[in-house]
Write a protein that holds these residues in place. Structure first.
Motif, PDB file in Angstrom:
ATOM      1  N   HIS A   1       0.845  -1.204   0.000  1.00  0.00           N
ATOM      2  CA  HIS A   1       0.000   0.000   0.000  1.00  0.00           C
ATOM      3  C   HIS A   1       0.875   1.247   0.000  1.00  0.00           C
ATOM      4  N   LEU A   2       1.867   1.276   0.897  1.00  0.00           N
ATOM      5  CA  LEU A   2       2.757   2.431   0.967  1.00  0.00           C
ATOM      6  C   LEU A   2       3.568   2.588  -0.314  1.00  0.00           C
ATOM      7  N   ALA A   3       4.039   1.471  -0.847  1.00  0.00           N
ATOM      8  CA  ALA A   3       4.853   1.523  -2.062  1.00  0.00           C
ATOM      9  C   ALA A   3       4.044   2.058  -3.242  1.00  0.00           C
TER      10      ALA A   3
ATOM     11  N   LEU B   1      -9.941  -6.196 -10.176  1.00  0.00           N
ATOM     12  CA  LEU B   1      -8.912  -5.200  -9.869  1.00  0.00           C
ATOM     13  C   LEU B   1      -8.158  -4.889 -11.148  1.00  0.00           C
ATOM     14  N   GLU B   2      -7.657  -3.677 -11.251  1.00  0.00           N
ATOM     15  CA  GLU B   2      -6.990  -3.277 -12.490  1.00  0.00           C
ATOM     16  C   GLU B   2      -5.469  -3.287 -12.392  1.00  0.00           C
ATOM     17  N   MET B   3      -4.924  -3.033 -11.202  1.00  0.00           N
ATOM     18  CA  MET B   3      -3.480  -2.999 -11.087  1.00  0.00           C
ATOM     19  C   MET B   3      -3.040  -3.322  -9.660  1.00  0.00           C
ATOM     20  N   GLN B   4      -1.789  -3.726  -9.517  1.00  0.00           N
ATOM     21  CA  GLN B   4      -1.274  -4.052  -8.193  1.00  0.00           C
ATOM     22  C   GLN B   4       0.241  -4.169  -8.231  1.00  0.00           C
ATOM     23  N   LEU B   5       0.883  -3.764  -7.142  1.00  0.00           N
ATOM     24  CA  LEU B   5       2.278  -4.103  -6.927  1.00  0.00           C
ATOM     25  C   LEU B   5       2.263  -5.462  -6.245  1.00  0.00           C
TER      26      LEU B   5
ATOM     27  N   ARG C   1       7.614   6.504   6.896  1.00  0.00           N
ATOM     28  CA  ARG C   1       6.878   7.465   7.723  1.00  0.00           C
ATOM     29  C   ARG C   1       6.518   8.695   6.903  1.00  0.00           C
ATOM     30  N   ASP C   2       7.468   9.161   6.103  1.00  0.00           N
ATOM     31  CA  ASP C   2       7.212  10.333   5.264  1.00  0.00           C
ATOM     32  C   ASP C   2       6.120  10.053   4.236  1.00  0.00           C
ATOM     33  N   VAL C   3       6.149   8.853   3.645  1.00  0.00           N
ATOM     34  CA  VAL C   3       5.136   8.490   2.663  1.00  0.00           C
ATOM     35  C   VAL C   3       3.762   8.432   3.320  1.00  0.00           C
TER      36      VAL C   3
END
Length: 321
Positions: A163-165, A197-201, A310-312
């Motif tokens: 999620h973060l990435a 779903l259309e996309m995912q890492l 944390r920044d993300v």
């Protein structure tokens, strides 16, 4: 050459350590994995456990302690006896993402563990459902910009590393895409294949058969360099988002106060596994790029990734559930 010199130096240090602690190990060692059996991290842990057991002359028994996004297993390692008979898996999720999002962890990712060795890093692969009209990364970004908030992507849950990435990718690319959280990556992958779903890492190893079968289209990988098993797929940085990198690193740690001689011996044996052709091949097949090195590399990665994620999270307004 540098890698060979490093391994030779670690071998000398391990020899000295073994001389100081000749009785260890004299019984089986448990390896705590903070994720379920069959997960990508678990598979990697079992590969290392089998080879480590052979090198140490004692069985290394994998114990899965899943729950709370890996925090339960990590806490079990932190509170185990520092006798060299409990080793744990630490990942970017348990030791960086968790620290960056929670002020109430039951453990301190730095103080409550002694680092042993980095195993390696697994980049994600950005996949899309074949029905999405984007043949490459550039076309996907253009499509997302043309339809703000319309494309959706899945992850293993709110505040998961994936999620973060993806939030970092969206921020750096200047796109607005909708997050759909799941309880596990296997569930989201099922919806990817069926087009809900259309996309995912996605984690590379479980996604690879679907990519090869044409059920998913791979557009980019998230690491600092191309994946060995998807060498034909460019990194996100190569595809147009300079400076982007996101990987799930996996390492070994032990409880604090574990004897330095034991840590040095473990580090040596792990590095020997990572440096062997057989060990490297087994890990690369799981989408991991082995990273032999000193224990300090683990601590450095924890510190840098904690700040990064944390920044993300702050910028994207992401909070742990």
């Amino acid at each position: 050459m540098i890698r060979l010199i490093l391994l030779a130096t670690l071998s000398l240090l391990a020899g000295a350590a073994a001389a100081q602690s000749p009785e260890w190990p004299d019984r089986p060692i448990r390896l705590i994995v903070p994720f379920p059996a069959g997960s990508s991290t678990d598979i990697i842990a079992r590969i290392v456990a089998q080879k480590l057991g052979t090198r140490l002359g004692q069985q290394v028994i994998v114990e899965n302690r899943a729950g709370a996004s890996g925090n339960i297993g990590a806490d079990a390692v932190a509170k185990a006896a520092p006798d060299g008979y409990t080793v744990g898996i630490a990942t970017a999720s348990t030791h960086a993402v968790a620290a960056s999002l929670s002020a109430s962890l039951p453990y301190d990712p730095i103080k409550d563990f002694a680092p042993v060795a980095m195993l390696g890093a697994q980049p994600y692969v950005l996949v899309v459902y074949p029905g999405v009209p984007a043949r490459d990364f550039g076309e996907l970004i253009a499509l997302a910009k043309a339809k703000p908030g319309k494309l959706n992507y899945g992850s293993a849950g709110v505040a998961s590393l994936a999620h973060l990435a993806t939030a970092l990718l969206a921020s750096m690319a200047g796109i607005d895409i909708a997050h759909v959280p799941y309880k596990s990556s296997s569930q989201s992958m099922t919806d990817m294949i069926t087009g809900r779903l259309e996309m995912q890492l996605a984690t590379i190893a479980p996604a690879l058969p679907n990519i090869r079968a044409g059920q998913l289209r791979a557009l980019a990988t998230s690491g600092g360099k191309r994946s060995s098993v998807l060498a034909e797929v460019p990194t996100v940085a190569e595809a147009g988002i300079a400076g982007y990198e996101a990987s799930l690193w996996v390492s070994l740690v032990v409880p604090p106060a574990t004897a330095p001689a034991i840590i040095t011996r473990l580090n040596h044996e792990v590095n020997a596994i990572l440096g062997s052709a057989e060990g490297e091949e087994a890990l690369v097949a799981q989408g991991m790029e082995p990273e032999p090195g000193l224990p300090e590399a683990v601590t450095a990665r924890i510190r840098s990734d904690t700040v990064k994620w944390r920044d993300v999270a702050v910028k994207a307004g992401i909070r742990a559930e």
